[in-house]
Scaffold this motif. Structure first.
Motif, PDB file in Angstrom:
ATOM      1  N   ASP A  66       1.145  -1.179  -0.187  1.00 44.32           N
ATOM      2  CA  ASP A  66      -0.320   0.191   0.140  1.00 44.32           C
ATOM      3  C   ASP A  66       0.271   1.410   0.085  1.00 44.32           C
ATOM      4  O   ASP A  66       0.236   2.251  -0.518  1.00 44.32           O
ATOM      5  CB  ASP A  66      -0.708  -0.009   1.567  1.00 44.32           C
ATOM      6  N   LYS A  70       0.704   4.210  -3.394  1.00 46.72           N
ATOM      7  CA  LYS A  70       0.586   5.656  -2.686  1.00 46.72           C
ATOM      8  C   LYS A  70       1.772   6.496  -2.816  1.00 46.72           C
ATOM      9  O   LYS A  70       1.257   7.561  -3.671  1.00 46.72           O
ATOM     10  CB  LYS A  70       0.407   6.030  -0.783  1.00 46.72           C
ATOM     11  N   VAL A  82      -4.205   1.840 -10.510  1.00 46.44           N
ATOM     12  CA  VAL A  82      -4.131   1.229  -9.740  1.00 46.44           C
ATOM     13  C   VAL A  82      -4.559  -0.290  -9.370  1.00 46.44           C
ATOM     14  O   VAL A  82      -6.040   0.145  -9.421  1.00 46.44           O
ATOM     15  CB  VAL A  82      -4.052   2.130  -8.223  1.00 46.44           C
ATOM     16  N   ILE A  86      -8.565  -4.798  -4.804  1.00 44.55           N
ATOM     17  CA  ILE A  86      -9.581  -3.518  -4.822  1.00 44.55           C
ATOM     18  C   ILE A  86     -10.696  -4.345  -4.314  1.00 44.55           C
ATOM     19  O   ILE A  86     -11.623  -4.794  -5.429  1.00 44.55           O
ATOM     20  CB  ILE A  86      -9.477  -2.736  -6.013  1.00 44.55           C
ATOM     21  N   ASN A  90     -12.572   0.261  -0.749  1.00 44.29           N
ATOM     22  CA  ASN A  90     -11.859   0.953  -0.599  1.00 44.29           C
ATOM     23  C   ASN A  90     -11.281   1.325  -2.400  1.00 44.29           C
ATOM     24  O   ASN A  90     -10.422   2.249  -1.987  1.00 44.29           O
ATOM     25  CB  ASN A  90     -10.365   0.231  -0.063  1.00 44.29           C
ATOM     26  N   HIS A  93     -11.242   5.326  -2.265  1.00 40.45           N
ATOM     27  CA  HIS A  93     -10.483   5.666  -0.801  1.00 40.45           C
ATOM     28  C   HIS A  93      -9.049   5.744  -1.679  1.00 40.45           C
ATOM     29  O   HIS A  93      -8.153   6.835  -1.861  1.00 40.45           O
ATOM     30  CB  HIS A  93     -10.092   4.625   0.466  1.00 40.45           C
ATOM     31  N   TRP A  94      -8.301   4.780  -2.524  1.00 40.47           N
ATOM     32  CA  TRP A  94      -7.011   5.015  -4.007  1.00 40.47           C
ATOM     33  C   TRP A  94      -7.898   5.709  -4.985  1.00 40.47           C
ATOM     34  O   TRP A  94      -6.916   6.283  -5.248  1.00 40.47           O
ATOM     35  CB  TRP A  94      -7.876   3.585  -4.800  1.00 40.47           C
ATOM     36  N   ALA A  99      -5.356   8.288  -7.380  1.00 38.88           N
ATOM     37  CA  ALA A  99      -5.348   7.238  -8.956  1.00 38.88           C
ATOM     38  C   ALA A  99      -6.020   7.196 -10.080  1.00 38.88           C
ATOM     39  O   ALA A  99      -7.321   8.040  -9.961  1.00 38.88           O
ATOM     40  CB  ALA A  99      -6.363   5.299  -8.199  1.00 38.88           C
ATOM     41  N   VAL A 102      -9.501   2.286 -10.841  1.00 38.78           N
ATOM     42  CA  VAL A 102      -9.187   1.408  -9.593  1.00 38.78           C
ATOM     43  C   VAL A 102      -9.442   0.573 -11.222  1.00 38.78           C
ATOM     44  O   VAL A 102     -10.003   0.064 -12.436  1.00 38.78           O
ATOM     45  CB  VAL A 102      -9.802   1.530  -9.138  1.00 38.78           C
TER      46      VAL A 102
END
Length: 256
Positions: A66, A70, A82, A86, A90, A93-94, A99, A102
């Protein structure tokens, strides 16, 4: 026209190139690693950004990645996709960490069985334009079946026109690793690339077995320019000697 897209594969926080079929949770001693970079994830992010290599993907291969992911995203906000672990919980969040999209596979296959409900929920959460479905696959009985959990578990989904048409209603892009040839530098899965060229209606990036610029030309020919290619272990920036990053950048410039 086929383009070169970049990748950053992360394994235990390091940028690595790994033979895809050797990623076994219960047998880590069988892992076949082609390359471990001394450079940071952000080094590759900046390299891709500076050379306008777009639609690059950061893949977290297992745990402890992680922070590295990041770091890669921070070096090129909204420039990298990214994937790896996934889920509905989350994904947002990414995206908030920078990103551009996802990438999802395993979450869509609870118990190795495809869940359209999960796909729809994820699409509604992040938006079709920010979702990539990874249909990385392995060949079995002359069919390509989506493989999950670091390509070790075969699912019930066959990669074909029908399934890709269905999936493309809920995502904006496909990523397809040919796991049987991933990391081997023995050439692409030509039959798969040709079929993908016939089947896909949205942007798609193929990965697996690419070893020289001839493979980039071959993907372009076989797919009628509809499928892009990423190089891993053969690329000089990942310790390879089959193709240089500069060659790939020049190809993209010439084929805008």
């Amino acid at each position: 026209m086929t383009r070169f897209n970049g990748c950053i594969d992360l394994h235990h926080g390091k940028v690595k190139q790994i033979v895809g079929g050797s990623l076994l949770d219960d047998s880590p001693d069988q892992l076949t690693t082609n390359f471990v970079s001394e450079e940071s994830p952000s080094f590759y992010s900046k390299l891709y950004k500076e050379n306008n290599v777009t639609r690059c993907h950061v893949i977290k291969l297992g745990p402890n990645n992680d922070e590295a992911a990041k770091e890669a995203l921070a070096a090129w906000p909204n420039g990298l996709q990214v994937g790896g672990g996934i889920t509905l919980d989350n994904a947002q969040h990414w995206l908030s960490l920078g990103a551009s999209k996802v990438i999802v596979t395993s979450y869509l296959f609870p118990g190795a069985t495809f869940s359209k409900e999960r796909l729809i929920q994820l699409c509604e959460l992040v938006g079709k334009d920010r979702l990539v479905v990874d249909v990385s696959c392995r060949k079995k009985n002359n069919k390509w079946l989506v493989a999950m959990d670091k390509w070790q578990t075969m699912t019930d989904m066959e990669v074909n026109k029908e399934t890709l048409d269905m999936l493309s209603q809920y995502c904006s892009e496909f990523l397809i690793h040919a796991a049987d040839v991933e990391g081997l530098c023995n050439g692409i899965d030509e039959a798969l690339v040709e079929r993908l060229g016939e089947w896909v209606t949205i942007p798609a990036t193929y990965a697996g077995g690419g070893r020289s610029m001839e493979d980039l030309k071959l993907v372009d020919k076989l797919s009628n320019g509809k499928v892009d290619l990423t190089f891993g272990s053969a690329l000089d920036i990942f310790g390879g000697n089959g193709v240089t990053f500069q060659e790939c950048v020049e190809w993209n410039e010439q084929h805008k």
